[in-house]
Design an enzyme around this catalytic site. Structure first.
Site, PDB file in Angstrom:
ATOM      1  N   ASP A   1      30.833  47.913  35.073  1.00 26.70           N
ATOM      2  CA  ASP A   1      31.965  47.213  35.687  1.00 26.70           C
ATOM      3  C   ASP A   1      31.718  45.708  35.611  1.00 26.70           C
ATOM      4  O   ASP A   1      30.569  45.264  35.546  1.00 26.70           O
ATOM      5  CB  ASP A   1      32.082  47.584  37.173  1.00 26.70           C
ATOM      6  CG  ASP A   1      32.703  48.964  37.385  1.00 26.70           C
ATOM      7  OD1 ASP A   1      33.198  49.572  36.419  1.00 26.70           O
ATOM      8  OD2 ASP A   1      32.691  49.416  38.547  1.00 26.70           O
TER       9      ASP A   1
ATOM     10  N   GLN B   1      38.087  41.334  32.088  1.00 27.22           N
ATOM     11  CA  GLN B   1      39.290  41.079  32.918  1.00 27.22           C
ATOM     12  C   GLN B   1      40.295  40.161  32.215  1.00 27.22           C
ATOM     13  O   GLN B   1      39.931  39.056  31.801  1.00 27.22           O
ATOM     14  CB  GLN B   1      38.861  40.401  34.222  1.00 27.22           C
ATOM     15  CG  GLN B   1      37.917  41.240  35.069  1.00 27.22           C
ATOM     16  CD  GLN B   1      36.908  40.396  35.825  1.00 27.22           C
ATOM     17  OE1 GLN B   1      36.421  39.380  35.299  1.00 27.22           O
ATOM     18  NE2 GLN B   1      36.551  40.805  37.029  1.00 27.22           N
TER      19      GLN B   1
ATOM     20  N   ARG C   1      36.534  48.486  28.493  1.00 29.15           N
ATOM     21  CA  ARG C   1      37.637  48.822  29.408  1.00 29.15           C
ATOM     22  C   ARG C   1      38.297  47.496  29.768  1.00 29.15           C
ATOM     23  O   ARG C   1      37.616  46.553  30.187  1.00 29.15           O
ATOM     24  CB  ARG C   1      37.101  49.484  30.682  1.00 29.15           C
ATOM     25  CG  ARG C   1      38.190  49.673  31.751  1.00 29.15           C
ATOM     26  CD  ARG C   1      37.613  49.853  33.150  1.00 29.15           C
ATOM     27  NE  ARG C   1      36.843  51.060  33.304  1.00 29.15           N
ATOM     28  CZ  ARG C   1      35.859  51.196  34.219  1.00 29.15           C
ATOM     29  NH1 ARG C   1      35.547  50.196  35.021  1.00 29.15           N
ATOM     30  NH2 ARG C   1      35.197  52.315  34.303  1.00 29.15           N
TER      31      ARG C   1
ATOM     32  N   GLY D   1      41.706  42.414  36.714  1.00 32.79           N
ATOM     33  CA  GLY D   1      40.729  41.646  37.494  1.00 32.79           C
ATOM     34  C   GLY D   1      41.054  41.729  38.968  1.00 32.79           C
ATOM     35  O   GLY D   1      42.223  41.590  39.350  1.00 32.79           O
ATOM     36  N   ALA D   2      40.023  41.948  39.798  1.00 35.32           N
ATOM     37  CA  ALA D   2      40.260  42.263  41.208  1.00 35.32           C
ATOM     38  C   ALA D   2      39.682  41.252  42.193  1.00 35.32           C
ATOM     39  O   ALA D   2      39.729  41.466  43.392  1.00 35.32           O
ATOM     40  CB  ALA D   2      39.676  43.644  41.499  1.00 35.32           C
TER      41      ALA D   2
ATOM     42  N   HIS E   1      47.558  50.530  36.452  1.00 36.10           N
ATOM     43  CA  HIS E   1      48.591  51.420  36.999  1.00 36.10           C
ATOM     44  C   HIS E   1      49.972  50.875  36.687  1.00 36.10           C
ATOM     45  O   HIS E   1      50.968  51.355  37.194  1.00 36.10           O
ATOM     46  CB  HIS E   1      48.414  51.536  38.522  1.00 36.10           C
ATOM     47  CG  HIS E   1      47.000  51.754  38.918  1.00 36.10           C
ATOM     48  ND1 HIS E   1      46.169  50.729  39.271  1.00 36.10           N
ATOM     49  CD2 HIS E   1      46.269  52.887  38.959  1.00 36.10           C
ATOM     50  CE1 HIS E   1      44.970  51.211  39.519  1.00 36.10           C
ATOM     51  NE2 HIS E   1      45.002  52.505  39.333  1.00 36.10           N
TER      52      HIS E   1
ATOM     53  N   ARG F   1      41.374  47.331  47.105  1.00 38.02           N
ATOM     54  CA  ARG F   1      42.558  48.186  46.880  1.00 38.02           C
ATOM     55  C   ARG F   1      43.695  47.781  47.807  1.00 38.02           C
ATOM     56  O   ARG F   1      44.857  47.800  47.431  1.00 38.02           O
ATOM     57  CB  ARG F   1      42.229  49.680  47.114  1.00 38.02           C
ATOM     58  CG  ARG F   1      41.121  50.252  46.270  1.00 38.02           C
ATOM     59  CD  ARG F   1      41.344  50.250  44.777  1.00 38.02           C
ATOM     60  NE  ARG F   1      41.236  49.035  44.023  1.00 38.02           N
ATOM     61  CZ  ARG F   1      40.113  48.511  43.525  1.00 38.02           C
ATOM     62  NH1 ARG F   1      38.959  49.072  43.747  1.00 38.02           N
ATOM     63  NH2 ARG F   1      40.150  47.407  42.803  1.00 38.02           N
TER      64      ARG F   1
HETATM   65  P1  FDA Z   1      49.110  45.505  39.161  1.00 39.54           P
HETATM   66  O1  FDA Z   1      48.180  45.065  40.217  1.00 39.54           O
HETATM   67  O2  FDA Z   1      49.972  44.514  38.477  1.00 39.54           O
HETATM   68  O3  FDA Z   1      49.964  46.686  39.684  1.00 39.54           O
HETATM   69  C1  FDA Z   1      50.985  47.342  38.934  1.00 39.54           C
HETATM   70  C2  FDA Z   1      51.542  48.485  39.752  1.00 39.54           C
HETATM   71  O4  FDA Z   1      50.528  49.480  39.904  1.00 39.54           O
HETATM   72  C3  FDA Z   1      51.891  48.124  41.202  1.00 39.54           C
HETATM   73  O5  FDA Z   1      53.192  47.628  41.293  1.00 39.54           O
HETATM   74  C4  FDA Z   1      51.728  49.443  41.899  1.00 39.54           C
HETATM   75  O6  FDA Z   1      52.830  50.257  41.653  1.00 39.54           O
HETATM   76  C5  FDA Z   1      50.543  50.035  41.199  1.00 39.54           C
HETATM   77  N1  FDA Z   1      49.253  49.703  41.870  1.00 39.54           N
HETATM   78  C6  FDA Z   1      48.325  48.814  41.468  1.00 39.54           C
HETATM   79  N2  FDA Z   1      47.263  48.799  42.299  1.00 39.54           N
HETATM   80  C7  FDA Z   1      47.536  49.705  43.254  1.00 39.54           C
HETATM   81  C8  FDA Z   1      46.826  50.157  44.389  1.00 39.54           C
HETATM   82  N3  FDA Z   1      45.637  49.683  44.744  1.00 39.54           N
HETATM   83  N4  FDA Z   1      47.418  51.091  45.148  1.00 39.54           N
HETATM   84  C9  FDA Z   1      48.629  51.600  44.829  1.00 39.54           C
HETATM   85  N5  FDA Z   1      49.349  51.215  43.750  1.00 39.54           N
HETATM   86  C10 FDA Z   1      48.812  50.281  42.985  1.00 39.54           C
HETATM   87  N6  FDA Z   1      38.550  45.125  38.355  1.00 39.54           N
HETATM   88  C11 FDA Z   1      37.517  44.313  38.132  1.00 39.54           C
HETATM   89  O7  FDA Z   1      37.588  43.122  38.408  1.00 39.54           O
HETATM   90  N7  FDA Z   1      36.355  44.825  37.571  1.00 39.54           N
HETATM   91  C12 FDA Z   1      36.248  46.135  37.207  1.00 39.54           C
HETATM   92  O8  FDA Z   1      35.201  46.539  36.694  1.00 39.54           O
HETATM   93  C13 FDA Z   1      37.355  46.998  37.452  1.00 39.54           C
HETATM   94  N8  FDA Z   1      37.304  48.315  37.117  1.00 39.54           N
HETATM   95  C14 FDA Z   1      38.454  49.068  37.187  1.00 39.54           C
HETATM   96  C15 FDA Z   1      38.468  50.378  36.709  1.00 39.54           C
HETATM   97  C16 FDA Z   1      39.639  51.109  36.671  1.00 39.54           C
HETATM   98  C17 FDA Z   1      39.646  52.481  36.114  1.00 39.54           C
HETATM   99  C18 FDA Z   1      40.850  50.514  37.164  1.00 39.54           C
HETATM  100  C19 FDA Z   1      42.138  51.253  37.114  1.00 39.54           C
HETATM  101  C20 FDA Z   1      40.829  49.252  37.700  1.00 39.54           C
HETATM  102  C21 FDA Z   1      39.645  48.522  37.735  1.00 39.54           C
HETATM  103  N9  FDA Z   1      39.616  47.239  38.251  1.00 39.54           N
HETATM  104  C22 FDA Z   1      38.514  46.449  38.034  1.00 39.54           C
HETATM  105  C23 FDA Z   1      40.744  46.739  39.100  1.00 39.54           C
HETATM  106  C24 FDA Z   1      41.746  45.936  38.309  1.00 39.54           C
HETATM  107  O9  FDA Z   1      41.195  44.699  37.955  1.00 39.54           O
HETATM  108  C25 FDA Z   1      43.026  45.685  39.123  1.00 39.54           C
HETATM  109  O10 FDA Z   1      42.707  44.968  40.284  1.00 39.54           O
HETATM  110  C26 FDA Z   1      43.763  46.947  39.531  1.00 39.54           C
HETATM  111  O11 FDA Z   1      43.736  47.917  38.526  1.00 39.54           O
HETATM  112  C27 FDA Z   1      45.243  46.628  39.850  1.00 39.54           C
HETATM  113  O12 FDA Z   1      45.892  46.127  38.719  1.00 39.54           O
HETATM  114  P2  FDA Z   1      46.931  46.963  37.814  1.00 39.54           P
HETATM  115  O13 FDA Z   1      46.561  46.768  36.402  1.00 39.54           O
HETATM  116  O14 FDA Z   1      46.975  48.376  38.249  1.00 39.54           O
HETATM  117  O15 FDA Z   1      48.314  46.253  37.962  1.00 39.54           O
END
Ligand code: FDA
Length: 309
Positions: free
Chosen positions: A134, A165, A186, A190-191, A229, A291
């Protein structure tokens, strides 16, 4: 500032507060954390993984925890990651392992971290399995890439991969460089809470960059996990792989346990590979906070459960 950005900043700031940390750590599982965490023990997680596998979902298992402060904790974290491989083998689970380098002692001593990482990837190879590293906040990105390159060279892309990211300006360049080494990546948005000096402040740019770097990595023939997602991202990936005749073995979708479960199953039905990130462990609080920060509706869900018996 847009509402979603403000929400994210606020939640991540409040989550760092000690009083909040203690309260949620004590009551959080009851407050709804179990929607996102498979349990506090590996055995509980294995039960969850089995069920997901039975529905055609692949899994990556993560023993939650980050930024350990002692050498003993770092070694114990590596031992636990190795135990995950033993359990995967014992119960014939269709799963690999995700790890965080700060959990393996990165901030104490990078060489200690490397030794721990080396043991884990060696075990992955022994079981013909795979470790995904990660990616964490921007100050540790370069050192994470450096340590990844060392194990990649020693064990090969079939046994170790990295996360990058799309919110970081540097990532396009990293993708191009790691692409030359054949790395399995992957891609995520970014979180973490990052300053504008290193990360795109606007979601629109983060999303655009996501599609761009996925396309670069897939076009250069490298394995790409599309971890999002976001339906727009998923649709764009489907369109891109179709248009460019990219085979199903070269990519997979990934999502977090407890998020968009219906969409996960829909993708399996459509014939795509779909891997669920399943976290477990006692140190689930920082993972859980991120989350909530990602989505105001998740905060409401937790608030509602506060008032249920
Ligand atoms: P975005 O945040 O734009 O959301 C799009 C839509 O998805 C939302 O409108 C909602 O419908 C749905 N959604 C998104 N998050 C949700 C939640 N928590 N609960 C409910 N619905 C939600 N980050 C990082 O910095 N380092 C890492 O190593 C990882 N590893 C990782 C592994 C995997 C398998 C995933 C899926 C994600 C990560 N992440 C991560 C987290 C990533 O950076 C990011 O913060 C989240 O995936 C949310 O972004 P989305 O791409 O989903 O889109």
């Amino acid at each position: 500032m847009a509402f979603d950005q403000l929400w994210r900043k606020t939640v991540l700031t409040v989550a760092a507060n000690k009083v909040v940390t203690n309260f949620v750590s004590n009551y959080g599982m009851r407050l709804g954390a179990k929607r996102f965490i498979a349990g506090e023990s590996l055995e509980q997680a294995a039960e969850v993984v089995k069920k997901l596998n039975n529905e055609g979902l692949l899994v990556t298992i993560d023993h939650v925890g980050e930024s350990v402060t002692t050498k003993t904790e770092a070694i114990e974290a590596a031992d636990e990651a190795i135990r995950i491989f033993d359990i995967i083998d014992k119960y014939k689970l269709n799963a690999n392992v995700s790890i965080k380098l700060t959990q393996l002692g990165l901030k104490i001593d990078p060489e200690l971290c490397y030794d721990n990482l080396d043991r884990i990837v060696e075990t992955a190879k022994k079981y013909n399995n795979f470790v995904r590293i990660d990616i964490e906040d921007s100050p540790v990105v370069q050192i994470t890439i450096d340590l990844f390159k060392r194990v990649l060279k020693k064990y090969g892309k079939e046994h170790v991969g990295l996360v990058l990211q799309s919110y970081l300006y540097r990532t396009e360049n990293d993708v191009r460089e790691l692409g030359k080494l054949g790395a399995s990546l992957r891609i995520v948005k970014g979180a973490y809470k990052e300053p504008e000096s290193v990360a795109f402040p606007l979601k629109k740019d983060v999303d655009e960059n996501f599609n761009k770097i996925v396309a670069i990595h897939l076009k250069s023939g490298n394995f790409t996990a599309i971890a999002s997602h976001d339906e727009k991202i998923i649709e764009e990936t489907k369109r891109f792989v179709k248009e460019n005749n990219i085979s199903n073995d070269l990519f997979e979708f990934q999502m977090l346990y407890g998020v968009r479960s219906g969409l996960q199953r829909q993708l399996v039905k459509e014939g795509y590979k779909m891997r669920v990130y399943v976290p477990y462990g006692k140190e689930w609080y920082p993972y859980f906070s991120r989350r909530i920060a990602e989505r105001p509706a998740n905060g409401l869900l937790i608030l509602k459960s506060l008032f249920k018996s």
